[in-house]
Design a protein around this motif. Sequence first.
Motif, PDB file in Angstrom:
ATOM      1  N   ILE A  98      14.152   8.006  15.268  1.00 50.37           N
ATOM      2  CA  ILE A  98      12.993   7.951  14.382  1.00 50.37           C
ATOM      3  C   ILE A  98      12.193   9.232  14.549  1.00 50.37           C
ATOM      4  CG2 ILE A  98      11.068   6.495  13.619  1.00 50.37           C
ATOM      5  CD1 ILE A  98      13.581   4.881  14.035  1.00 50.37           C
ATOM      6  N   GLU A  99      11.819   9.816  13.427  1.00 53.83           N
ATOM      7  CA  GLU A  99      10.957  10.998  13.484  1.00 53.83           C
ATOM      8  C   GLU A  99       9.644  10.680  12.763  1.00 53.83           C
ATOM      9  OE1 GLU A  99      11.343  15.845  12.966  1.00 53.83           O
ATOM     10  OE2 GLU A  99      12.962  14.567  12.263  1.00 53.83           O
ATOM     11  N   TYR A 100       8.532  11.125  13.359  1.00 54.04           N
ATOM     12  CA  TYR A 100       7.218  10.808  12.803  1.00 54.04           C
ATOM     13  C   TYR A 100       6.507  12.058  12.298  1.00 54.04           C
ATOM     14  CZ  TYR A 100       7.870   6.431  15.344  1.00 54.04           C
ATOM     15  OH  TYR A 100       8.357   5.245  15.806  1.00 54.04           O
ATOM     16  N   PHE A 101       5.807  11.878  11.180  1.00 48.81           N
ATOM     17  CA  PHE A 101       5.008  12.974  10.634  1.00 48.81           C
ATOM     18  C   PHE A 101       3.597  12.482  10.315  1.00 48.81           C
ATOM     19  CE2 PHE A 101       9.351  14.245   9.642  1.00 48.81           C
ATOM     20  CZ  PHE A 101       9.345  15.572  10.040  1.00 48.81           C
ATOM     21  N   ALA A 102       2.683  13.437  10.340  1.00 44.12           N
ATOM     22  CA  ALA A 102       1.309  13.241   9.856  1.00 44.12           C
ATOM     23  C   ALA A 102       0.653  12.028  10.522  1.00 44.12           C
ATOM     24  CB  ALA A 102       1.300  13.156   8.336  1.00 44.12           C
ATOM     25  N   ILE A 103       0.119  11.115   9.715  1.00 43.51           N
ATOM     26  CA  ILE A 103      -0.662  10.014  10.290  1.00 43.51           C
ATOM     27  C   ILE A 103       0.209   9.123  11.187  1.00 43.51           C
ATOM     28  CG2 ILE A 103      -0.387   8.440   8.313  1.00 43.51           C
ATOM     29  CD1 ILE A 103      -3.423   7.771   8.735  1.00 43.51           C
ATOM     30  N   PHE A 104       1.493   9.012  10.867  1.00 44.21           N
ATOM     31  CA  PHE A 104       2.375   8.196  11.712  1.00 44.21           C
ATOM     32  C   PHE A 104       2.588   8.861  13.071  1.00 44.21           C
ATOM     33  CE2 PHE A 104       4.418   6.429   7.610  1.00 44.21           C
ATOM     34  CZ  PHE A 104       3.434   5.450   7.525  1.00 44.21           C
TER      35      PHE A 104
END
Lengths: 79, 147
Positions: free
Chosen positions: A6-12
Amino acid sequence: MKTLAIEYFAIFRDHAGTDKEILQTDADTPADLYTELTARHGFPELETVKVAINDEFGDWNTPLNEGDSVVFIPPVAGG
Amino acid sequence: MEFRIQSAQLRPEEDRSELEAPSCGGYVSFEGWVRDRNEGQEVLKLEYQAYEQLATREGARILDEAAVKFPIENAVCVHRVGELEIGDLAVWVGVSSGHRDEAFRACRYIIDEVKQRVPVWKKEYYASGDSGWVNCEACATPGHSHG
């Protein structure tokens, strides 16, 4: 059980406190996975979230496979 | 046709030269700059993040669509990521074509679609000390509306 990246960006990313993680999960679809991660990381309610599987836009009900990479895409704001 | 994400300062004069062709009678560009306020709040700086693999793919699709819809010669779009200051160039679009009308229309199409579809996010840091991801946090606030 399957293993997903899983890769997360910005608010996540802010809520998860990391930019990526390897996850063991029983989630069969991105929809299941999103519910699981929302509970774990406390993602806020957002109007439009999209999902990408293996770097291409995907469907919320596509079966997830061992080794898939998954990214949830919060509302974008480029420009 | 090229869409790319980069952390280095944008250099439109270099990308512009890629668009030059003997068949072209017109060139239109758009520059998106970091503004000092948004929705009534004073903005001090911005942070852009991109999901680069998918952003590059989706951006390339937008350029291809523009070339199908409008008879242009070439188009390039570059979006910056990282921390940007007020006045910095955040996104650049350049389009060359035989005649001006299609260049204007294609340029408009590209920037509008990029803003709506390409996975790039912008975090604003306000003078008040708050910060927030645009389209994510402000809109989650009860009573928030776009002016």
